[in-house]
Write an enzyme that holds these catalytic residues in place. Structure first.
Site, PDB file in Angstrom:
ATOM      1  CE  LYS A 155      -3.309  -5.561   7.646  1.00  0.00           C
ATOM      2  NZ  LYS A 155      -4.188  -6.008   6.581  1.00  0.00           N
ATOM      3  CG  LEU A 177     -14.590   2.607   4.081  1.00  0.00           C
ATOM      4  CD1 LEU A 177     -15.488   3.168   5.172  1.00  0.00           C
ATOM      5  CD2 LEU A 177     -14.485   3.607   2.929  1.00  0.00           C
ATOM      6  NE  ARG A 182      -8.722   7.315   9.784  1.00  0.00           N
ATOM      7  CZ  ARG A 182      -8.729   6.164   9.108  1.00  0.00           C
ATOM      8  NH1 ARG A 182      -9.125   5.042   9.697  1.00  0.00           N
ATOM      9  NH2 ARG A 182      -8.361   6.113   7.843  1.00  0.00           N
ATOM     10  N   PRO A 183      -7.944  12.190  12.620  1.00  0.00           N
ATOM     11  CG  PRO A 183      -7.247  12.579  14.822  1.00  0.00           C
ATOM     12  CD  PRO A 183      -8.244  11.798  14.013  1.00  0.00           C
ATOM     13  CG  ASP A 225       2.495 -15.448   8.305  1.00  0.00           C
ATOM     14  OD1 ASP A 225       2.073 -14.786   7.338  1.00  0.00           O
ATOM     15  OD2 ASP A 225       2.330 -15.080   9.495  1.00  0.00           O
ATOM     16  CE1 TYR A 236       2.621  -0.551   7.410  1.00  0.00           C
ATOM     17  CE2 TYR A 236       1.461   1.346   6.494  1.00  0.00           C
ATOM     18  CZ  TYR A 236       1.921   0.053   6.370  1.00  0.00           C
ATOM     19  OH  TYR A 236       1.689  -0.645   5.201  1.00  0.00           O
ATOM     20  CG  PHE A 247      -2.710   3.675  -4.484  1.00  0.00           C
ATOM     21  CD1 PHE A 247      -1.493   3.318  -5.064  1.00  0.00           C
ATOM     22  CD2 PHE A 247      -2.942   5.012  -4.234  1.00  0.00           C
ATOM     23  CE1 PHE A 247      -0.540   4.282  -5.396  1.00  0.00           C
ATOM     24  CE2 PHE A 247      -2.002   5.987  -4.572  1.00  0.00           C
ATOM     25  CZ  PHE A 247      -0.806   5.621  -5.156  1.00  0.00           C
ATOM     26  CE  LYS A 269       5.010  -1.557   4.765  1.00  0.00           C
ATOM     27  NZ  LYS A 269       5.411  -2.930   4.514  1.00  0.00           N
ATOM     28  CG  ASP A 306       9.632 -13.296  14.093  1.00  0.00           C
ATOM     29  OD1 ASP A 306      10.189 -12.464  13.345  1.00  0.00           O
ATOM     30  OD2 ASP A 306       8.769 -13.004  14.938  1.00  0.00           O
ATOM     31  CB  SER A 319       2.172   1.627   1.939  1.00  0.00           C
ATOM     32  OG  SER A 319       1.066   2.435   2.193  1.00  0.00           O
TER      33      SER A 319
HETATM   34  P1  NAD Z   1      -1.389  -9.021   6.973  1.00  0.00           P
HETATM   35  O1  NAD Z   1      -1.190  -8.612   8.380  1.00  0.00           O
HETATM   36  O2  NAD Z   1      -2.662  -9.691   6.606  1.00  0.00           O
HETATM   37  O3  NAD Z   1      -0.181  -9.949   6.494  1.00  0.00           O
HETATM   38  C1  NAD Z   1       1.128  -9.835   7.003  1.00  0.00           C
HETATM   39  C2  NAD Z   1       1.566 -11.217   7.454  1.00  0.00           C
HETATM   40  O4  NAD Z   1       2.899 -11.148   7.964  1.00  0.00           O
HETATM   41  C3  NAD Z   1       0.690 -11.789   8.578  1.00  0.00           C
HETATM   42  O5  NAD Z   1       0.238 -13.084   8.203  1.00  0.00           O
HETATM   43  C4  NAD Z   1       1.614 -11.851   9.801  1.00  0.00           C
HETATM   44  O6  NAD Z   1       1.310 -12.952  10.620  1.00  0.00           O
HETATM   45  C5  NAD Z   1       2.983 -11.942   9.147  1.00  0.00           C
HETATM   46  N1  NAD Z   1       4.104 -11.379   9.925  1.00  0.00           N
HETATM   47  C6  NAD Z   1       4.205 -10.176  10.527  1.00  0.00           C
HETATM   48  N2  NAD Z   1       5.418 -10.031  11.084  1.00  0.00           N
HETATM   49  C7  NAD Z   1       6.121 -11.153  10.809  1.00  0.00           C
HETATM   50  C8  NAD Z   1       7.437 -11.604  11.109  1.00  0.00           C
HETATM   51  N3  NAD Z   1       8.287 -10.854  11.807  1.00  0.00           N
HETATM   52  N4  NAD Z   1       7.815 -12.824  10.663  1.00  0.00           N
HETATM   53  C9  NAD Z   1       6.968 -13.627   9.971  1.00  0.00           C
HETATM   54  N5  NAD Z   1       5.705 -13.251   9.659  1.00  0.00           N
HETATM   55  C10 NAD Z   1       5.296 -12.035  10.074  1.00  0.00           C
HETATM   56  O7  NAD Z   1      -1.175  -7.713   6.063  1.00  0.00           O
HETATM   57  P2  NAD Z   1      -1.449  -7.487   4.519  1.00  0.00           P
HETATM   58  O8  NAD Z   1      -2.597  -6.551   4.379  1.00  0.00           O
HETATM   59  O9  NAD Z   1      -1.472  -8.777   3.813  1.00  0.00           O
HETATM   60  O10 NAD Z   1      -0.144  -6.667   4.142  1.00  0.00           O
HETATM   61  C11 NAD Z   1       1.009  -7.284   3.618  1.00  0.00           C
HETATM   62  C12 NAD Z   1       2.093  -6.248   3.419  1.00  0.00           C
HETATM   63  O11 NAD Z   1       1.592  -5.214   2.566  1.00  0.00           O
HETATM   64  C13 NAD Z   1       2.525  -5.559   4.714  1.00  0.00           C
HETATM   65  O12 NAD Z   1       3.923  -5.341   4.657  1.00  0.00           O
HETATM   66  C14 NAD Z   1       1.775  -4.253   4.677  1.00  0.00           C
HETATM   67  O13 NAD Z   1       2.438  -3.244   5.392  1.00  0.00           O
HETATM   68  C15 NAD Z   1       1.741  -3.944   3.188  1.00  0.00           C
HETATM   69  N6  NAD Z   1       0.639  -3.057   2.801  1.00  0.00           N
HETATM   70  C16 NAD Z   1      -0.656  -3.389   3.117  1.00  0.00           C
HETATM   71  C17 NAD Z   1      -1.691  -2.519   2.767  1.00  0.00           C
HETATM   72  C18 NAD Z   1      -3.126  -2.856   3.124  1.00  0.00           C
HETATM   73  O14 NAD Z   1      -3.966  -1.954   3.079  1.00  0.00           O
HETATM   74  N7  NAD Z   1      -3.470  -4.089   3.448  1.00  0.00           N
HETATM   75  C19 NAD Z   1      -1.431  -1.330   2.093  1.00  0.00           C
HETATM   76  C20 NAD Z   1      -0.114  -1.025   1.770  1.00  0.00           C
HETATM   77  C21 NAD Z   1       0.921  -1.909   2.128  1.00  0.00           C
HETATM   78  N1  UFG Z   2     -13.041   5.844   6.849  1.00  0.00           N
HETATM   79  C1  UFG Z   2     -14.257   6.133   7.424  1.00  0.00           C
HETATM   80  N2  UFG Z   2     -14.694   5.342   8.432  1.00  0.00           N
HETATM   81  C2  UFG Z   2     -13.991   4.262   8.891  1.00  0.00           C
HETATM   82  C3  UFG Z   2     -12.744   3.963   8.295  1.00  0.00           C
HETATM   83  C4  UFG Z   2     -12.292   4.796   7.271  1.00  0.00           C
HETATM   84  O1  UFG Z   2     -14.920   7.107   7.045  1.00  0.00           O
HETATM   85  O2  UFG Z   2     -14.458   3.586   9.830  1.00  0.00           O
HETATM   86  C5  UFG Z   2     -12.554   6.681   5.715  1.00  0.00           C
HETATM   87  C6  UFG Z   2     -11.239   7.360   5.967  1.00  0.00           C
HETATM   88  O3  UFG Z   2     -11.436   8.597   6.601  1.00  0.00           O
HETATM   89  C7  UFG Z   2     -10.684   7.484   4.526  1.00  0.00           C
HETATM   90  C8  UFG Z   2     -11.240   6.243   3.825  1.00  0.00           C
HETATM   91  O4  UFG Z   2     -12.334   5.814   4.616  1.00  0.00           O
HETATM   92  O5  UFG Z   2     -11.214   8.616   3.908  1.00  0.00           O
HETATM   93  C9  UFG Z   2     -10.244   5.098   3.723  1.00  0.00           C
HETATM   94  O6  UFG Z   2      -9.711   4.811   5.019  1.00  0.00           O
HETATM   95  P1  UFG Z   2      -8.871   3.485   5.326  1.00  0.00           P
HETATM   96  O7  UFG Z   2      -8.534   3.503   6.775  1.00  0.00           O
HETATM   97  O8  UFG Z   2      -9.589   2.291   4.789  1.00  0.00           O
HETATM   98  O9  UFG Z   2      -7.576   3.649   4.396  1.00  0.00           O
HETATM   99  P2  UFG Z   2      -6.459   4.796   4.376  1.00  0.00           P
HETATM  100  O10 UFG Z   2      -6.456   5.365   3.001  1.00  0.00           O
HETATM  101  O11 UFG Z   2      -6.599   5.727   5.499  1.00  0.00           O
HETATM  102  O12 UFG Z   2      -5.117   3.956   4.633  1.00  0.00           O
HETATM  103  C10 UFG Z   2      -4.879   2.690   4.035  1.00  0.00           C
HETATM  104  C11 UFG Z   2      -3.954   1.877   4.941  1.00  0.00           C
HETATM  105  C12 UFG Z   2      -2.593   2.510   5.001  1.00  0.00           C
HETATM  106  C13 UFG Z   2      -2.056   2.674   3.615  1.00  0.00           C
HETATM  107  C14 UFG Z   2      -3.007   3.456   2.764  1.00  0.00           C
HETATM  108  C15 UFG Z   2      -2.512   3.511   1.345  1.00  0.00           C
HETATM  109  O13 UFG Z   2      -4.497   1.797   6.245  1.00  0.00           O
HETATM  110  O14 UFG Z   2      -1.716   1.660   5.691  1.00  0.00           O
HETATM  111  O15 UFG Z   2      -4.298   2.839   2.772  1.00  0.00           O
HETATM  112  O16 UFG Z   2      -2.221   2.241   0.902  1.00  0.00           O
HETATM  113  F1  UFG Z   2      -0.886   3.319   3.674  1.00  0.00           F
END
Ligand code: NAD
Ligand code: UFG
Length: 332
Positions: free
Chosen positions: A84, A199, A291-292, A31, A148, A177, A152, A58, A124
């Site tokens: 992300k 959220l 939110r747009p 990381d 973003y 999800f 993916k 990295d 995602s």
């Molecule tokens: P996070 O940011 O907590 O974890 C990602 C980690 O990767 C971080 O610790 C960051 O320091 C590290 N990182 C980023 N770029 C790097 C690089 N170039 N080299 C080495 N390390 C690097 O995010 P997360 O929520 O744990 O998400 C993990 C993965 O899952 C991501 O690819 C994200 O896009 C995907 N994902 C997350 C969600 C979500 O809602 N959390 C939903 C769908 C997909």
């Molecule tokens: N919401 C609010 N208030 C807030 C934040 C969110 O009302 O302050 C609402 C949003 O409008 C939505 C729901 O809560 O209806 C969930 O929103 P999130 O931002 O928590 O999650 P999203 O579903 O928009 O998106 C997330 C990640 C994306 C990912 C997706 C599916 O941000 O990266 O889930 O995994 F792609």
């Protein structure tokens, strides 16, 4: 088996390391700490009572990756590393394309040169764009609405092309999800420093008094109470899905995509009210405009993951709310 976990100190990566170590895999973590803290390493060790190697570096740096692959006999890789934040990706698209694509292509090149061809990739539900019907199945059309999401989908395409060119590759694409919650120890979880975009982290910051009030983005959606509906999944269930995916890629040389969700949709208001009830705490909220880019509803059909990976989520929305709050209370 030795599993390399990129992004392993992040939110989902850290929970997955715990499950890997608990399942007796050897773990090597990379990381660059751009979005996580070094103390997570010791917390994972404390939870599991197991040791593992951590490399700060990295994934865009091939020299660094070569060193990690030279020093370790790696059997498979779980690739979490990446940025992300949807909103930030719209403002800074190059930052997202550079990091997410470069880290993945560099990793794949180095894996190829060390003949390590087993990969689990974090995708995602965002790759389904605005789905035409619900629940979402893996064979639905793919599209994206922000940079973003485009990273993916591009990476998914790269992986499909790679497997076509050389079917020694074995790849599981996991489409998450909405992961929320935290490990029940309260040692690891999600607690962004900035104002949260998502959220659950926002709700928790209001509950702990770090923010005044939650804005609910719109109550005129075509849903049960007008607020947006999502498929929230406990991060520990999600982490366990990675163990099943690793077992699959170690066993078979295929490429396949799997929805990791519960199949249940909860509205924003339902989640907020559950949080208030379970934690016996107040969360002030107001309804504001949409939110747009948001869609009415998004939830998975998780039956393919059950059939092919023998995985399904088991933790409830109450447990998600309890564990999310517990973590932030302990780590304010
Ligand atoms: P996070 O940011 O907590 O974890 C990602 C980690 O990767 C971080 O610790 C960051 O320091 C590290 N990182 C980023 N770029 C790097 C690089 N170039 N080299 C080495 N390390 C690097 O995010 P997360 O929520 O744990 O998400 C993990 C993965 O899952 C991501 O690819 C994200 O896009 C995907 N994902 C997350 C969600 C979500 O809602 N959390 C939903 C769908 C997909
Ligand atoms: N919401 C609010 N208030 C807030 C934040 C969110 O009302 O302050 C609402 C949003 O409008 C939505 C729901 O809560 O209806 C969930 O929103 P999130 O931002 O928590 O999650 P999203 O579903 O928009 O998106 C997330 C990640 C994306 C990912 C997706 C599916 O941000 O990266 O889930 O995994 F792609």
């Amino acid at each position: 088996m030795n599993i390399l976990v990129t992004g392993g100190t992040g939110y989902i990566g850290s929970h997955t390391c715990v499950e890997l170590l608990n399942s007796n895999y050897n773990v090597i973590v990379i990381d660059n700490l751009s979005n996580s803290k070094i103390d997570v390493v010791d917390k994972i060790k404390k939870i599991t009572n197991k040791d593992f190697k951590f490399y700060e570096g990295d994934c865009c740096n091939k020299e660094f990756l070569n060193k990690v692959f030279t020093e370790n006999q790696i059997d498979a890789v779980i690739h979490f590393a990446g940025f992300k934040a949807v909103g930030e990706s719209v403002l800074k698209p190059l930052k997202y394309y550079r990091n997410n694509l470069d880290s993945t292509i560099s990793l794949l090149e180095v894996m190829n040169s060390f003949n390590v061809k087993k990969l689990v990739f974090s995708s995602s539900a965002t790759v389904y764009g605005k789905p035409e019907s619900l629940p979402i199945k893996e064979n639905f059309p793919l599209s994206t609405t922000n940079p973003y999401g485009s990273t993916k989908l591009m990476i998914e395409d790269i992986l499909r092309d790679l497997h076509k060119s050389d079917n020694d590759w074995s790849i599981a694409i996991l489409r998450y999800f909405n992961p929320i919650g935290a490990h029940k120890s309260g040692l690891i979880g999600e607690n962004p420093n900035d104002i949260p975009n998502n959220l659950m982290p926002y709700i928790v910051k209001v509950a702990t008094g770090q923010l005044d009030e939650l804005s609910i983005f719109g109550n005129d959606y075509d849903t049960v109470d007008g607020t947006g509906v999502r498929d929230y999944i406990h991060v520990v269930d999600l982490a366990k899905g990675h163990i099943k995916a690793i077992e699959k890629v170690l066993k078979e040389n295929t490429i396949d995509s799997y929805n990791l969700g519960t199949g249940n949709g909860y509205s924003v208001l339902e989640l907020v009210k559950t949080f208030i009830k379970v934690n016996n705490v107040d969360v002030k909220y107001k309804i504001t405009k949409r939110r747009p880019g948001d869609i009415d509803a998004c939830y998975a059909d998780p039956s393919y993951a059950k059939e092919k990976l023998n995985w399904e989520a088991s933790l409830t929305i109450d447990e998600m709310c309890r564990d999310a709050y517990n973590y932030v209370k302990k780590n304010k």
